[in-house]
Structure formats: structure tokens, C-alpha cells
Design a protein around this motif. Structure first.
Motif, PDB file in Angstrom:
ATOM      1  N   ASN A 100       0.836  -1.198   0.000  1.00 31.04           N
ATOM      2  CA  ASN A 100       0.000   0.000   0.000  1.00 31.04           C
ATOM      3  C   ASN A 100       0.875   1.253   0.000  1.00 31.04           C
ATOM      4  O   ASN A 100       0.627   2.194  -0.745  1.00 31.04           O
ATOM      5  N   VAL A 101       1.913   1.252   0.844  1.00 25.46           N
ATOM      6  CA  VAL A 101       2.791   2.430   0.939  1.00 25.46           C
ATOM      7  C   VAL A 101       3.591   2.610  -0.360  1.00 25.46           C
ATOM      8  O   VAL A 101       3.795   3.734  -0.836  1.00 25.46           O
ATOM      9  N   GLY A 102       3.996   1.493  -0.949  1.00 24.86           N
ATOM     10  CA  GLY A 102       4.819   1.580  -2.165  1.00 24.86           C
ATOM     11  C   GLY A 102       3.993   1.730  -3.437  1.00 24.86           C
ATOM     12  O   GLY A 102       4.555   1.785  -4.542  1.00 24.86           O
ATOM     13  N   PHE A 103       2.672   1.827  -3.300  1.00 22.84           N
ATOM     14  CA  PHE A 103       1.799   1.828  -4.475  1.00 22.84           C
ATOM     15  C   PHE A 103       2.146   2.967  -5.459  1.00 22.84           C
ATOM     16  O   PHE A 103       2.324   2.735  -6.660  1.00 22.84           O
ATOM     17  N   GLY A 104       2.253   4.181  -4.955  1.00 26.04           N
ATOM     18  CA  GLY A 104       2.513   5.338  -5.832  1.00 26.04           C
ATOM     19  C   GLY A 104       3.855   5.229  -6.543  1.00 26.04           C
ATOM     20  O   GLY A 104       3.922   5.306  -7.781  1.00 26.04           O
ATOM     21  N   PRO A 105       4.950   5.023  -5.789  1.00 21.67           N
ATOM     22  CA  PRO A 105       6.256   4.870  -6.438  1.00 21.67           C
ATOM     23  C   PRO A 105       6.271   3.724  -7.446  1.00 21.67           C
ATOM     24  O   PRO A 105       6.880   3.820  -8.520  1.00 21.67           O
ATOM     25  N   ASN A 106       5.561   2.640  -7.157  1.00 26.20           N
ATOM     26  CA  ASN A 106       5.484   1.492  -8.059  1.00 26.20           C
ATOM     27  C   ASN A 106       4.801   1.881  -9.375  1.00 26.20           C
ATOM     28  O   ASN A 106       5.299   1.610 -10.461  1.00 26.20           O
ATOM     29  N   ILE A 107       3.659   2.583  -9.236  1.00 22.65           N
ATOM     30  CA  ILE A 107       2.912   3.032 -10.420  1.00 22.65           C
ATOM     31  C   ILE A 107       3.768   3.984 -11.258  1.00 22.65           C
ATOM     32  O   ILE A 107       3.670   4.013 -12.480  1.00 22.65           O
ATOM     33  N   ARG A 108       4.622   4.759 -10.560  1.00 22.05           N
ATOM     34  CA  ARG A 108       5.464   5.709 -11.309  1.00 22.05           C
ATOM     35  C   ARG A 108       6.653   5.023 -11.960  1.00 22.05           C
ATOM     36  O   ARG A 108       7.492   5.668 -12.599  1.00 22.05           O
TER      37      ARG A 108
END
Ligand SMILES: Nc1ncnc2c1ncn2[C@@H]1O[C@H](COP(=O)(O)OP(=O)(O)OP(=O)(O)O)[C@@H](O)[C@H]1O
Length: 271
Positions: A100-108
Motif C-alpha cells: 500500500n505504501v509503495g503503491f505510488g512509487p510502483n505506479i510511477r
């Protein structure tokens, strides 16, 4: 308030909802400037347009008239520069805490090592590194809200917008979360706009307070306070509740509770 060029500028912003006989004016002629690293708390009676104001800054809504500017450019829509935390944390139940925390960086598109590094960093900041493999359903309300905060922080937003983020928490968890939010603000140097119904919470967290009138919402008074800086300096993170504090608190309560059909012009007080 600091003197750098503004991060946010609202110029003469008004917002209408509905049309015809159902039309209602939610916000009227809002002028607001937010400097980088300000912690702005917004207070006002229920339905006065606090969330509407936040949604305009987030980019979810365009004002009916006036301009909403972020770093000198008109706000066109939501983006990762302005992260939003709601009262009910919106975590993905199919992902564990770390993902959940890494979701944004992963999507980027960051590589896995970097995503892991970022997730671990912010899980550490919220004191939940040891819980990183847990499922969302295993978390308490306060833990969920901490993960929601870490998830927003992991995108490295310039600004964090929070709509009553602690409203659903018990009193003790709420106090601990206030301390955490203040520490995260200090550590990450974000700019924060937080809506709350709790005057003490606003006074102990914000370096600026905005008080709005009942609908149509106008800014009727702003305060520059230093209680949050005082709390950062003490070991127990408590603010010193002196007579000035109580005077300001009572004045704000009066402003919120009084019938404000003809709000006074904007005033700014400095403690
Ligand atoms: N999408 C919408 N469509 C129509 N009316 C809306 C919409 N969103 C908000 N409103 C109305 O605009 C007014 C301001 O609502 P808003 O949610 O911004 O107030 P608020 O100060 O955040 O309220 P509260 O403190 O109760 O959460 C209210 O009368 C609300 O019913």
C-alpha cells in the motif's frame, strides 16, 4: 507564516453547486495564500464549505469563478504534488501494508529496490516497519490512518491535504496521531492543509488557522500561531495552554458558533 513565494493562491474563488432553484453558493470570494511549509488548519461550522475548499486545492473540482493556483500555475486536476488523506483511510485491501505504501512509487515505474527503500523509510517514520507484511484487515483504525499517511508521503508531495483525518479515532489515538502528524510535517517539510472540527487540534498543529463563516463559506479570520513550534521543542509534545491560548480558543469558538450572516472583513491576528 513565512515569506517565500506562495505554494497555493486562491484568488476570489467562489463555488456554486446545483442549478436553477437548487443552486447554492458554497464558497464566496475566497482569497487565500499558503506559503511552502505552512501548516494551515481550517475551522468552521458544518456545511460551510471546508471540504469544497480542499477539493478545489486538490484539483477534484474547478471553482465556478476565480482562480486556484499551485506554484504559479492554474490547478487543472488532481496530481501527486498534492496528496489527500480522508477521514476513512482508503487503503487497498488486496495489498499488504508495504505494498500500500509503495503503491505510488510502483505506479510511477521506480525499480523494486527503490520502491522497497521508499516504503521502508516511510513505514519507519510512522513506526510500522515491523507491521509491513500485515494485511489491511489486521490493522486498527489508527494504524490504517498511519499507513494512509505514509502512502501519501511516499509520493513525495509538496502538499498534503487532510479532511478530518483523525475524526474517527478514539481520544488517545487521536493525541498520538497529532504528535505523529506534527513530526512528519517537521521531518518531511511538506505544506499541510488540514480540516478539523477540533479547535485544540487546530491550535496545537497549525501555524496558521483559518476560520470560515457558515454557508456561503467566507474566510472571516486568520491566526498566525506558534504553539506547534513550542510543542516541537518540548519532550512531551504538549502545548503550553496559557491565558492567551484560552482567549484565542474562546474567540474561535464564538466565531464558529455565532450567527455570521454578515461576516466581518478578513482580519489577521498574531499571537
Ligand atoms: N457535490 C456537491 N453537490 C451539491 N452540493 C454539494 C456538493 N458538495 C458539497 N455540497 C454542499 O455544499 C455545502 C458545503 O459542503 P462541504 O462539504 O464543502 O462543507 P464542510 O464545511 O466540509 O461540511 P462538514 O464540516 O459537515 O464536513 C453543503 O451545503 C453541501 O451540502
Amino acid at each position: 507564516m513565512n515569506t517565500q513565494s506562495p505554494l497555493i493562491e486562491l484568488r476570489n474563488v467562489s463555488m456554486d453547486y446545483g442549478s436553477g432553484k437548487d443552486q447554492m453558493l458554497a464558497l464566496e470570494e475566497i482569497d487565500l495564500t499558503i506559503a511552502p511549509q505552512d501548516f494551515v488548519c481550517v475551522l468552521g461550522p458544518s456545511g460551510c464549505g471546508k471540504s469544497t475548499l480542499m477539493k478545489i486545492i486538490a484539483g477534484y473540482q474547478q471553482p465556478t469563478t476565480g482562480e486556484a493556483i499551485f506554484q504559479g500555475e492554474p490547478i487543472q486536476g488532481p496530481d501527486w504534488h498534492r496528496g489527500v488523506v480522508f477521514q476513512s483511510p482508503t487503503l487497498y485491501p488486496w495489498l499488504n501494508v508495504k505494498d500500500n505504501v509503495g503503491f505510488g512509487p510502483n505506479i510511477r515505474g521506480l525499480d523494486k529496490k527503490e520502491v522497497d527503500r521508499i516504503s521502508d523509510h516511510f513505514l519507519e517514520q510512522i513506526g510500522m516497519l515491523k507491521d509491513k507484511d500485515k494485511a489491511v484487515f489486521e490493522l486498527s483504525g489508527g494504524m490504517r490512518q498511519r499507513v494512509a499517511l505514509a502512502r501519501v508521503l511516499a509520493n513525495r508531495p509538496e502538499m498534503i491535504l487532510m479532511d478530518e483525518p483523525l475524526g474517527a479515532l478514539d481520544a488517545l489515538t487521536r493525541l498520538n496521531m497529532q504528535t505523529l502528524i506534527r513530526d512528519l510535517w517537521q521531518e518531511n517539510k511538506n505544506t499541510v492543509l488540514m480540516i478539523t472540527h477540533d479547535v485544540d487540534e487546530a491550535m496545537s498543529l497549525g501555524n496558521r488557522l483559518i476560520v470560515m463563516s457558515k454557508q456561503p463559506g467566507k474566510i472571516i479570520k486568520t491566526y498566525d500561531l506558534d504553539y506547534t513550534y513550542q510543542a516541537l521543542k518540548t519532550n512531551n509534545h504538549r502545548v503550553n495552554i496559557d491565558s492567551t491560548y484560552l482567549e484565542i480558543k474562546n474567540e474561535i469558538l464564538d466565531l464558529i458558533n455565532t450567527d455570521l450572516n454578515s461576516p466581518a472583513s478578513i482580519e489577521t491576528s498574531k499571537k
